[in-house]
Motif scaffolding. Structure first.
Motif, PDB file in Angstrom:
ATOM      1  N   LYS A  68     -16.445   8.268   3.676  1.00  0.00           N
ATOM      2  CA  LYS A  68     -15.526   7.213   3.244  1.00  0.00           C
ATOM      3  C   LYS A  68     -14.337   7.778   2.461  1.00  0.00           C
ATOM      4  CE  LYS A  68     -19.235   3.768   3.031  1.00  0.00           C
ATOM      5  NZ  LYS A  68     -19.984   2.824   2.176  1.00  0.00           N
ATOM      6  N   SER A  76      -6.479   1.743  -5.694  1.00  0.00           N
ATOM      7  CA  SER A  76      -7.727   1.965  -6.427  1.00  0.00           C
ATOM      8  C   SER A  76      -7.677   1.318  -7.813  1.00  0.00           C
ATOM      9  CB  SER A  76      -7.992   3.467  -6.581  1.00  0.00           C
ATOM     10  OG  SER A  76      -9.133   3.679  -7.386  1.00  0.00           O
ATOM     11  N   TRP A 127       0.796  -1.225   0.000  1.00  0.00           N
ATOM     12  CA  TRP A 127       0.000   0.000   0.000  1.00  0.00           C
ATOM     13  C   TRP A 127       0.835   1.285   0.000  1.00  0.00           C
ATOM     14  CZ3 TRP A 127      -1.141  -3.907   3.749  1.00  0.00           C
ATOM     15  CH2 TRP A 127      -2.235  -4.708   3.410  1.00  0.00           C
ATOM     16  N   TRP A 166     -10.523   8.512   1.093  1.00  0.00           N
ATOM     17  CA  TRP A 166      -9.325   7.749   0.801  1.00  0.00           C
ATOM     18  C   TRP A 166      -8.232   8.113   1.792  1.00  0.00           C
ATOM     19  CZ3 TRP A 166      -7.975   7.856  -5.163  1.00  0.00           C
ATOM     20  CH2 TRP A 166      -8.900   7.063  -5.861  1.00  0.00           C
ATOM     21  N   THR A 167      -7.422   7.134   2.131  1.00  0.00           N
ATOM     22  CA  THR A 167      -6.109   7.379   2.718  1.00  0.00           C
ATOM     23  C   THR A 167      -5.096   6.885   1.688  1.00  0.00           C
ATOM     24  OG1 THR A 167      -5.922   5.223   3.809  1.00  0.00           O
ATOM     25  CG2 THR A 167      -7.037   6.986   5.037  1.00  0.00           C
ATOM     26  N   LEU A 198      -8.865  12.461  -0.833  1.00  0.00           N
ATOM     27  CA  LEU A 198      -7.750  11.751  -0.199  1.00  0.00           C
ATOM     28  C   LEU A 198      -7.195  12.608   0.925  1.00  0.00           C
ATOM     29  CD1 LEU A 198      -5.262   9.861   0.111  1.00  0.00           C
ATOM     30  CD2 LEU A 198      -4.261  11.041  -1.870  1.00  0.00           C
ATOM     31  N   GLU A 223     -13.709  11.781  -5.356  1.00  0.00           N
ATOM     32  CA  GLU A 223     -13.050  11.176  -4.193  1.00  0.00           C
ATOM     33  C   GLU A 223     -12.244  12.241  -3.488  1.00  0.00           C
ATOM     34  OE1 GLU A 223     -13.714   8.260  -3.181  1.00  0.00           O
ATOM     35  OE2 GLU A 223     -14.453   7.187  -4.964  1.00  0.00           O
ATOM     36  N   ARG A 248      -3.777   4.124   1.446  1.00  0.00           N
ATOM     37  CA  ARG A 248      -4.081   2.751   1.021  1.00  0.00           C
ATOM     38  C   ARG A 248      -5.039   2.719  -0.170  1.00  0.00           C
ATOM     39  NH1 ARG A 248      -4.287  -2.107   5.382  1.00  0.00           N
ATOM     40  NH2 ARG A 248      -2.167  -1.890   6.172  1.00  0.00           N
ATOM     41  N   GLN A 249      -6.105   3.495  -0.089  1.00  0.00           N
ATOM     42  CA  GLN A 249      -7.053   3.501  -1.203  1.00  0.00           C
ATOM     43  C   GLN A 249      -6.446   4.166  -2.436  1.00  0.00           C
ATOM     44  OE1 GLN A 249      -8.049   4.489   2.028  1.00  0.00           O
ATOM     45  NE2 GLN A 249      -8.850   2.420   2.342  1.00  0.00           N
ATOM     46  N   ALA A 250      -5.627   5.195  -2.229  1.00  0.00           N
ATOM     47  CA  ALA A 250      -5.028   5.902  -3.362  1.00  0.00           C
ATOM     48  C   ALA A 250      -4.092   5.003  -4.155  1.00  0.00           C
ATOM     49  CB  ALA A 250      -4.278   7.139  -2.869  1.00  0.00           C
TER      50      ALA A 250
END
Length: 476
Positions: A162, A172, A47, A164-165, A268, A266, A167-169
């Motif tokens: 919800k 994705s 991540w 993003w941090t 972040l 989104e 990890r999601q960035a």
């Protein structure tokens, strides 16, 4: 709960740091258990470092190719995003840790999957996914290598939105049409660079007055200009007061402290890291849950003779390569103490002392242009009481830079200690400068005198010739 199993060393966390501690103590002839609740290989592998750089590489390569005559007109189109994501997924092993487990098994360390918690001196409990508990005890040491987690501020509406941090960035599977990035540190500027390159309309919101505030000011200025040229909106001196998103789906709205509303697909939050120590049983050994762990230069926790904190969790240098450096030192220290071998603690650059954490921390930020630094900035050197001089040079004046890219723009600075005539720090910003950094790291860590650096002749025509120009500028 089953009968306790004893090892020489128990390691909490199987990221790069924990893996390296285990490998080093095994090399010293000690037995080791490693406890991990997620994927072996940790944040960096799945991540952070690996996926983020896999995402950034095509963005930066395309930007640089666009500056090469004879090539530029062939790379004006969009990136093949399915191929970019597939490349990222390959470098994360599709979030499968079999390869990392095999490496760890090869060291002879024993892996325990589950949530590890301290349970008093030299004692660790491991609770697996089915609730079964195994007790591990350590003859010599427990090493906490649990790293950090992303900080998400307590803002109205944020949890329901919800966000993003990092990890999601980095994981994705899609590119949002509009992305708001909150934070001007490394994660913020790298992900703004990546998603802007992917085609997102990026808005970067920064509370302070510049990007990358821990580097020399000219670094953030160059990257700000580059992000704007790439189409990003960069806003300084603003804060997010609340976030709105109906039902956790659909567009998200960032409401600024001045009442302005920015809508995106989104958002972040790249607003810092916190130690991953909230629920690892620190209270059972007299330490505060959720705290950074203060250590000496051998990574031994203050006030303890058996507990070590290695990597990001000790807040000395939140970088994977520094954590692995600490792991090599801590592993050697644990091995030496277990064998009652005298330590070389009195030697500032000895095998048992993490001196680089203070004097020679290198870092590359993979933006366009790249930023790279090691050691102290001018401000830090002066604050530390050193009598120093900043020596600056425009990298585009080096022949190798103009060959590297048409219209090359870059800047180099070295901080010279006027009393000892060694380098306290070096900073570069410009295309490709990450590969210049190790030479600077050797010069700073090795405390190479200026007079000796004159004899390190850079090859012509390479960008490394900037070293000669810096030395000429210093001598006048």
């Amino acid at each position: 709960m089953t009968e306790a199993i004893e090892y020489d060393v128990v390691v909490l966390g199987a990221g790069p740091v924990g893996e390296n501690v285990a490998e080093r103590v095994r090399a010293a002839g000690l037995s080791a258990a490693v406890v991990e609740s997620e994927l072996v290989g940790g944040e960096c592998s799945y991540w952070a470092c690996m996926p983020s750089k896999a995402l950034l590489r095509p963005v930066i390569a395309r930007a640089e190719a666009r500056r090469v005559p004879g090539l530029s007109r062939y790379v004006q189109g969009p990136l093949d995003m399915p191929a970019v994501f597939a490349h990222r997924d390959e470098y994360t092993s599709h979030w499968n840790d079999d390869g990392q487990v095999a490496w760890l098994d090869g060291t002879g360390a024993v892996l325990y999957r589950g949530r590890g918690r301290l349970d008093g001196k030299k004692r660790v409990t491991v609770t697996d996914s089915e609730g079964a508990v195994q007790v591990l005890t350590a003859r010599h040491a427990v090493a906490v290598c649990t790293g950090t987690t992303a900080i998400v501020p307590d803002l109205p509406g944020l949890a329901d939105a919800k966000p993003w941090t990092s990890r999601q960035a980095t994981s994705s599977p899609k590119v949002p049409d509009r992305l708001v990035v909150v934070g001007g540190g490394v994660v913020g500027v790298e992900m703004a660079t990546a998603y802007c390159g992917f085609g997102s309309a990026v808005t970067l919101l920064v509370r302070g007055d510049g990007l990358l505030p821990r580097m020399e000011p000219f670094v953030g200025e160059r990257i700000t200009d580059s992000l704007k040229e790439a189409g990003a909106s960069v806003r300084m001196g603003v804060s997010v007061a609340s976030v709105e998103r109906d039902g956790g789906t659909g567009p998200v709205t960032a409401v600024l402290d001045n009442g302005e509303r920015i809508e995106a697909d989104e958002i972040l939050f790249a607003t810092g890291r916190a130690p991953h120590t909230q629920d690892i049983g620190l209270d059972t050994v007299g330490l505060k849950a959720g705290s950074w762990l203060t250590v000496d230069d051998s990574c031994l926790v203050t006030g303890s003779d058996w507990l070590y904190a290695v990597g990001d969790v000790n807040h000395r240098a939140l970088l994977t390569h520094q954590g692995k450096y600490q792991a090599r030192i801590a592993g050697a220290v644990i091995g030496a103490r277990a064998q009652r071998v005298p330590l070389l603690e009195t030697d500032r650059w000895g095998a048992h002392t993490a001196t680089a954490d203070h004097a020679a921390v290198p870092q590359v930020v993979f933006t366009d242009p790249e930023a790279a630094s090691v050691g102290l900035t001018l401000k830090e050197a002066e604050a530390a009481g050193h009598r120093v001089r900043a020596v600056d040079y425009a990298i585009e004046n080096v022949a190798g830079a103009s060959l590297y890219a048409e219209g090359y723009q870059g800047h180099a600075r070295m901080i010279v200690d006027l009393d000892s005539e060694i380098l306290r720090g070096v900073t570069f910003v410009g295309p490709g400068v990450g590969e210049l950094l190790h030479s600077a790291t050797v010069a700073v860590a090795g405390e190479v005198p200026i007079n000796r650096l004159w004899h390190a002749v850079p090859s012509y025509p390479t960008i490394s010739e900037v070293w000669l120009r810096l030395l000429e500028t210093y001598r006048g």
